[in-house]
Design a protein around this motif. Structure first.
Motif: not given
Ligand SMILES: Cc1cc2nc3c(=O)[nH]c(=O)nc-3n(C[C@H](O)[C@H](O)[C@H](O)COP(=O)(O)OP(=O)(O)OC[C@H]3O[C@@H](n4cnc5c(N)ncnc54)[C@H](O)[C@@H]3O)c2cc1C
Length: 394
Positions: A132-133, A157-159, A359, A386, A362, A364, A366, A126-127, A124, A372, A368
């Motif tokens: 990111g957030s 950062f796509i795993t 690691s 935000q 964050v 999926g 973070s 997204l980032t 997947i 929220n 904070s």
């Protein structure tokens, strides 16, 4: 209320524990070399019957639910001491397939049988390098062109980049600003204009890359749109399987760190006694155990909240992930301390487990961002904006 597992769930947990053990001796090498023969791991997990756990039988899955997924993955994290053996479960029944369940019949028939049976893996994406957030600010785009869509943008950062064949990719449709414009498409690895690289080296979760994707005028057929604009809440609910997976990692790794600390302090002697006999030690182990029980209850509640077995509820899964991410870091640090100097040598796995859980914090969402989401559910009449007052939502 009955909190005990059924005979079938216990059997699944036992099988998963044994499967994870097969890989325990390889985990240090994968970490050290930052490489893994992922195809071999995937093939073995397919052979052992762990793929497509939550997917319908009509696509080759096992018709299980999110709780089965949690039980199996937590046991594998715990016994393997590694995040890698669970990647085949993630890609064959986690957020990618959960997202695809939202797609058309045509799309599901096109991809799900291969994904569920482990022939094609689904990541997947997204980032982005700049977002990111703040997913609602995504810059990757899908524009219509002669009955097809043209996708452009960059992801970070796509795993599993390079290893996966399919990428459930979040994009902004037709320049529509904000959350309303964000939808999801499926990209295939060999589509013209689609490239990837390994990206930066990570301190934890090593072995498979968390790399970058470049999309330059990638043309996809109309049918590869899983969900177009206007369905942000729905696609994010499918993404909650990602948060459940992360919760499972916190649980399984906390148990692993506890196991390691209990074993080490039982055989290590100081002042003529096993270290576990000092009150400071057994009180620490008792605290770790109590925290793990709380983690487990929140994790099970999050899994049990899943609608149709695939879509955990935001409030439950955010609470479980937040608590788990924070608790497990304390547990692995305490385990390192209980190992003395050996805890920070590469000879003992607890340092690797600690790097992996740090690691995961964050990934999926973070802490904070989870807070929220929790606060906005607790206080639905409040508007917790935000965005900056004069921000451009485009
Ligand atoms: C191991 C790993 C694997 C990953 N795998 C994937 C993957 O497969 N696919 C994928 O798409 N992404 C993946 N990611 C990316 C991950 O989802 C993002 O790193 C994460 O969403 C945070 O985004 P960011 O890194 O851009 O941080 P930023 O969004 O820049 O956040 C930086 C800091 O600002 C804080 N912050 C931001 N906004 C707010 C706010 N409104 N209120 C309070 N604090 C705020 C954050 O909490 C954080 O502390 C992975 C990350 C890691 C570490």
């Amino acid at each position: 209320m009955d909190f005990s597992l059924s005979p079938e769930q216990l059997e699944l947990q036992e099988r998963a524990t044994i499967a994870g053990l097969e890989f325990r001796d390889e985990a240090a090498k994968w970490d050290r070399e930052d490489r893994v023969d992922y195809r071999r791991v995937l093939a073995r997990m397919v052979e052992l019957g762990f793929c497509g756990l939550t997917m319908p039988k009509e696509f080759g899955g096992q018709d299980g639910d999110a709780l089965s997924y949690l039980i199996a993955t937590a046991a594998i994290f715990r016994s393997s001491r590694s995040w890698i053996p669970n990647e085949p479960l993630f890609s064959t029944s986690g957020p990618g397939p959960a997202l695809l369940m939202l797609g058309s019949d045509t799309l599901r028939q096109k991809y799900l049988p291969d994904i569920v049976q482990g022939a094609k893996s689904c990541a997947i994406a997204l980032t982005e390098p700049n977002h990111g957030s703040d997913l609602t600010y995504l810059e990757s785009t899908a524009e219509p062109h002669g009955g097809e869509w043209v996708v452009n943008g960059d992801k970070a950062f796509i795993t599993g980049v390079l290893e996966n064949e399919l990428y459930a990719t979040f994009v902004r449709f037709s320049g529509i600003p904000g959350a309303a414009g964000v939808g999801v498409v499926i990209l295939e690895r060999d589509m013209p204009g689609f490239t990837m690289d390994r990206g930066p080296e990570f301190v934890g979760d090593r072995g498979l890359p968390h790399g970058t994707m470049q999309m330059r005028n990638v043309v996809i057929p109309e049918e590869n749109v899983i969900r177009g604009p206007g369905h942000f809440a729905e696609v994010m609910r499918s993404f909650n399987m990602e948060r459940l997976h992360n919760t499972s990692a916190s649980l399984g790794f906390a148990e692993a760190a506890y196991d390691e600390a209990a074993a080490y302090t039982s055989q290590r002697h100081a002042f003529g006694r096993p270290v576990i006999e000092f009150q400071a030690t057994y009180h620490s182990l008792a605290d770790m155990w109590v925290t793990i029980q709380a983690q487990r209850l929140l994790a099970y509640q999050a899994a049990a909240s899943a609608v149709d077995g695939h879509f955990p509820q935001l409030l439950d899964v955010s609470a479980a992930k937040l608590f788990g991410n924070l608790a497990v870091v304390d547990i692995t640090l305490k385990s390192i301390e209980l190992h003395g100097g050996n805890g920070v040598t590469m000879d003992y796995p607890v340092q690797r487990i600690h790097r992996d859980v740090v690691s995961n914090i964050v990934a999926g969402g973070s802490p904070s961002i989870l807070r929220n989401g929790i606060a906005s559910q607790l206080f639905p009449d409040q508007r917790f904006r935000q965005t900056a007052p004069r921000a451009n939502m485009g």
